[in-house]
Design an enzyme around this catalytic site. Sequence first.
Site, PDB file in Angstrom:
ATOM      1  N   CYS A 120       0.859  -1.189   0.000  1.00 11.39           N
ATOM      2  CA  CYS A 120       0.000   0.000   0.000  1.00 11.39           C
ATOM      3  C   CYS A 120       0.891   1.233   0.000  1.00 11.39           C
ATOM      4  O   CYS A 120       2.051   1.162   0.400  1.00 11.39           O
ATOM      5  CB  CYS A 120      -0.912   0.023   1.220  1.00 11.39           C
ATOM      6  SG  CYS A 120      -2.232   1.255   1.059  1.00 11.39           S
ATOM      7  N   CYS A 122       0.009   4.207   1.625  1.00  9.89           N
ATOM      8  CA  CYS A 122      -0.295   5.198   2.677  1.00  9.89           C
ATOM      9  C   CYS A 122       0.810   5.369   3.712  1.00  9.89           C
ATOM     10  O   CYS A 122       0.934   6.433   4.315  1.00  9.89           O
ATOM     11  CB  CYS A 122      -1.630   4.901   3.351  1.00  9.89           C
ATOM     12  SG  CYS A 122      -1.676   3.341   4.237  1.00  9.89           S
ATOM     13  N   CYS A 130      -3.760   6.317   0.136  1.00 10.04           N
ATOM     14  CA  CYS A 130      -3.271   5.016  -0.321  1.00 10.04           C
ATOM     15  C   CYS A 130      -2.911   5.010  -1.804  1.00 10.04           C
ATOM     16  O   CYS A 130      -3.036   3.980  -2.474  1.00 10.04           O
ATOM     17  CB  CYS A 130      -4.318   3.941  -0.035  1.00 10.04           C
ATOM     18  SG  CYS A 130      -4.704   3.812   1.718  1.00 10.04           S
ATOM     19  N   LYS A 195     -12.596  -4.372   2.155  1.00  8.63           N
ATOM     20  CA  LYS A 195     -11.998  -3.564   3.220  1.00  8.63           C
ATOM     21  C   LYS A 195     -12.792  -2.273   3.337  1.00  8.63           C
ATOM     22  O   LYS A 195     -13.040  -1.597   2.343  1.00  8.63           O
ATOM     23  CB  LYS A 195     -10.540  -3.275   2.877  1.00  8.63           C
ATOM     24  CG  LYS A 195      -9.895  -2.269   3.811  1.00  8.63           C
ATOM     25  CD  LYS A 195      -8.399  -2.134   3.573  1.00  8.63           C
ATOM     26  CE  LYS A 195      -7.828  -1.029   4.433  1.00  8.63           C
ATOM     27  NZ  LYS A 195      -6.376  -0.875   4.245  1.00  8.63           N
ATOM     28  N   ARG A 217     -10.794   8.070   3.578  1.00  5.06           N
ATOM     29  CA  ARG A 217     -10.557   7.040   2.564  1.00  5.06           C
ATOM     30  C   ARG A 217     -11.857   6.540   1.913  1.00  5.06           C
ATOM     31  O   ARG A 217     -11.893   5.483   1.313  1.00  5.06           O
ATOM     32  CB  ARG A 217      -9.841   5.856   3.197  1.00  5.06           C
ATOM     33  CG  ARG A 217      -8.517   6.183   3.882  1.00  5.06           C
ATOM     34  CD  ARG A 217      -7.570   4.999   3.786  1.00  5.06           C
ATOM     35  NE  ARG A 217      -6.489   4.981   4.743  1.00  5.06           N
ATOM     36  CZ  ARG A 217      -5.462   5.833   4.774  1.00  5.06           C
ATOM     37  NH1 ARG A 217      -5.392   6.827   3.913  1.00  5.06           N
ATOM     38  NH2 ARG A 217      -4.509   5.693   5.678  1.00  5.06           N
ATOM     39  N   GLU A 233     -16.773  -7.074  -4.625  1.00  9.29           N
ATOM     40  CA  GLU A 233     -15.331  -6.831  -4.486  1.00  9.29           C
ATOM     41  C   GLU A 233     -14.568  -8.149  -4.404  1.00  9.29           C
ATOM     42  O   GLU A 233     -13.525  -8.321  -5.025  1.00  9.29           O
ATOM     43  CB  GLU A 233     -15.045  -6.014  -3.212  1.00  9.29           C
ATOM     44  CG  GLU A 233     -15.294  -4.525  -3.335  1.00  9.29           C
ATOM     45  CD  GLU A 233     -14.181  -3.802  -4.106  1.00  9.29           C
ATOM     46  OE1 GLU A 233     -13.232  -4.460  -4.583  1.00  9.29           O
ATOM     47  OE2 GLU A 233     -14.274  -2.576  -4.237  1.00  9.29           O
ATOM     48  N   LYS A 248     -12.018  -7.367   6.085  1.00 11.36           N
ATOM     49  CA  LYS A 248     -11.439  -6.503   7.119  1.00 11.36           C
ATOM     50  C   LYS A 248     -12.339  -5.305   7.363  1.00 11.36           C
ATOM     51  O   LYS A 248     -12.743  -4.691   6.394  1.00 11.36           O
ATOM     52  CB  LYS A 248     -10.067  -6.047   6.617  1.00 11.36           C
ATOM     53  CG  LYS A 248      -9.392  -4.997   7.448  1.00 11.36           C
ATOM     54  CD  LYS A 248      -8.141  -4.493   6.740  1.00 11.36           C
ATOM     55  CE  LYS A 248      -7.562  -3.360   7.559  1.00 11.36           C
ATOM     56  NZ  LYS A 248      -6.503  -2.681   6.885  1.00 11.36           N
ATOM     57  N   SER A 274      -6.625  -3.124  14.337  1.00 11.24           N
ATOM     58  CA  SER A 274      -6.031  -2.421  15.478  1.00 11.24           C
ATOM     59  C   SER A 274      -7.056  -1.906  16.478  1.00 11.24           C
ATOM     60  O   SER A 274      -6.839  -1.982  17.681  1.00 11.24           O
ATOM     61  CB  SER A 274      -5.141  -1.285  14.977  1.00 11.24           C
ATOM     62  OG  SER A 274      -5.862  -0.370  14.179  1.00 11.24           O
ATOM     63  N   TYR A 313      -3.105  -9.065  16.226  1.00 12.76           N
ATOM     64  CA  TYR A 313      -2.046  -8.575  17.110  1.00 12.76           C
ATOM     65  C   TYR A 313      -1.972  -9.411  18.391  1.00 12.76           C
ATOM     66  O   TYR A 313      -1.023  -9.286  19.147  1.00 12.76           O
ATOM     67  CB  TYR A 313      -2.297  -7.097  17.448  1.00 12.76           C
ATOM     68  CG  TYR A 313      -2.368  -6.224  16.200  1.00 12.76           C
ATOM     69  CD1 TYR A 313      -1.209  -5.800  15.561  1.00 12.76           C
ATOM     70  CD2 TYR A 313      -3.599  -5.871  15.639  1.00 12.76           C
ATOM     71  CE1 TYR A 313      -1.272  -5.034  14.413  1.00 12.76           C
ATOM     72  CE2 TYR A 313      -3.679  -5.105  14.484  1.00 12.76           C
ATOM     73  CZ  TYR A 313      -2.510  -4.691  13.872  1.00 12.76           C
ATOM     74  OH  TYR A 313      -2.585  -3.941  12.728  1.00 12.76           O
TER      75      TYR A 313
HETATM   76  C1  PBG Z   1      -2.679   0.089   4.786  1.00  8.10           C
HETATM   77  C2  PBG Z   1      -3.290  -0.707   5.865  1.00  8.10           C
HETATM   78  C3  PBG Z   1      -4.072  -0.280   6.946  1.00  8.10           C
HETATM   79  C4  PBG Z   1      -4.326  -1.398   7.722  1.00  8.10           C
HETATM   80  C5  PBG Z   1      -3.738  -2.480   7.072  1.00  8.10           C
HETATM   81  N1  PBG Z   1      -3.114  -2.025   5.928  1.00  8.10           N
HETATM   82  C6  PBG Z   1      -4.495   1.088   7.321  1.00  8.10           C
HETATM   83  C7  PBG Z   1      -5.535   1.793   6.536  1.00  8.10           C
HETATM   84  O1  PBG Z   1      -6.049   1.304   5.537  1.00  8.10           O
HETATM   85  O2  PBG Z   1      -5.799   2.926   6.928  1.00  8.10           O
HETATM   86  C8  PBG Z   1      -5.102  -1.393   8.998  1.00  8.10           C
HETATM   87  C9  PBG Z   1      -4.784  -2.472   9.956  1.00  8.10           C
HETATM   88  C10 PBG Z   1      -5.282  -2.257  11.345  1.00  8.10           C
HETATM   89  O3  PBG Z   1      -6.012  -1.306  11.682  1.00  8.10           O
HETATM   90  O4  PBG Z   1      -4.919  -3.090  12.183  1.00  8.10           O
HETATM   91  N2  PBG Z   1      -3.574   0.606   3.849  1.00  8.10           N
END
Ligand code: PBG
Length: 324
Positions: A120, A122, A130, A195, A217, A233, A248, A274, A313
Amino acid sequence: MAFPIQRLRRLRANPTLRRMVRETKVTPDDLIAPLFVQLGAGVRAPIPSMPGQFRLSPDTATEEARALWQLGIPAVILFGIPEHKDSSGRAAYDPDGPVPTAINAIKSAVPEMCVIADVCACEYTDHGHCGILHGQTVHNDLTLELLKRAAVCYARAGADMVAPSDMMDGRVAAIRQALDEFEYFDTVIMSYAAKFAGAFYGPFRDAADSTPQFGDRRSYQMDIANRREAMREMETDVEEGADIIMVKPALFCLDLIRDARERLNQPICAYNVSSEYSMLKAAGQNGWINEAQLIDETLLSIKRAGADLIITYHAREWAESLLK
Ligand code: PBG
């Protein structure tokens, strides 16, 4: 009448019976551990919004990978924090950047470990979006060029899999073509196919320093309200050649994981993101929940929804808890 002949409590009466009829099991085989990597040596910098997670340098990332491997976890996914960012995200395909360097180090030390590189822009763009900007919007097809270069760069460094997470249209086909052109026929593509945009990734953006500097985004990541679109998708990415399909964020999308499992034959991966991690950690630190038990229940629920693989995690901590 079913009752009293049917007594469903019969099979719950003791731990042995419960063990025998348990329908879903999580094992370390199912897990993928995310690692944040930067250049340098001896770095193990705590990430404040993600207690228990660290920014690592290639050497400490290798130690972490070795420990994970010994716990039975087969894979890591790497996110890079570059030294310099620019408007076109050039650091994403720098062969001396944090991700290629860490891939190399981990594959040399733990060759059997599956090393996955997130693909990616970003983390590498100064505006935090991104892809490549055209005015205020991310230009889809120009961004594909960056993604192709990054994917080939990580494959060359030894990555077993690349995982595009940008949500540009056509990126899976573009990356497959680029990898094949350079004869990386066996590099697996795990696509972040469905996503969603939202507040789900806040702590990650602190960790990777990738918060967009303006806007959000929503013009490329999906609307959390949309289930049918998620299926489109995923189907599109299957047609384009994705080997593994990802959904995700995991806990907010258990229904979509189930859809994917029922309608596709690819392995399905779910990302326990996260915010899901940090909410649980914060409540645990406050003594409001039984943290260890809730981690178990989180992973089990994602698996029961239909995920074959879970990026989490919690991976190391959970696998360590099995040894106790
Ligand atoms: C990169 C990416 C992101 C995450 C995984 N790859 C951040 C985003 O899209 O802003 C998020 C993973 C997470 O929150 O644990 N594009």
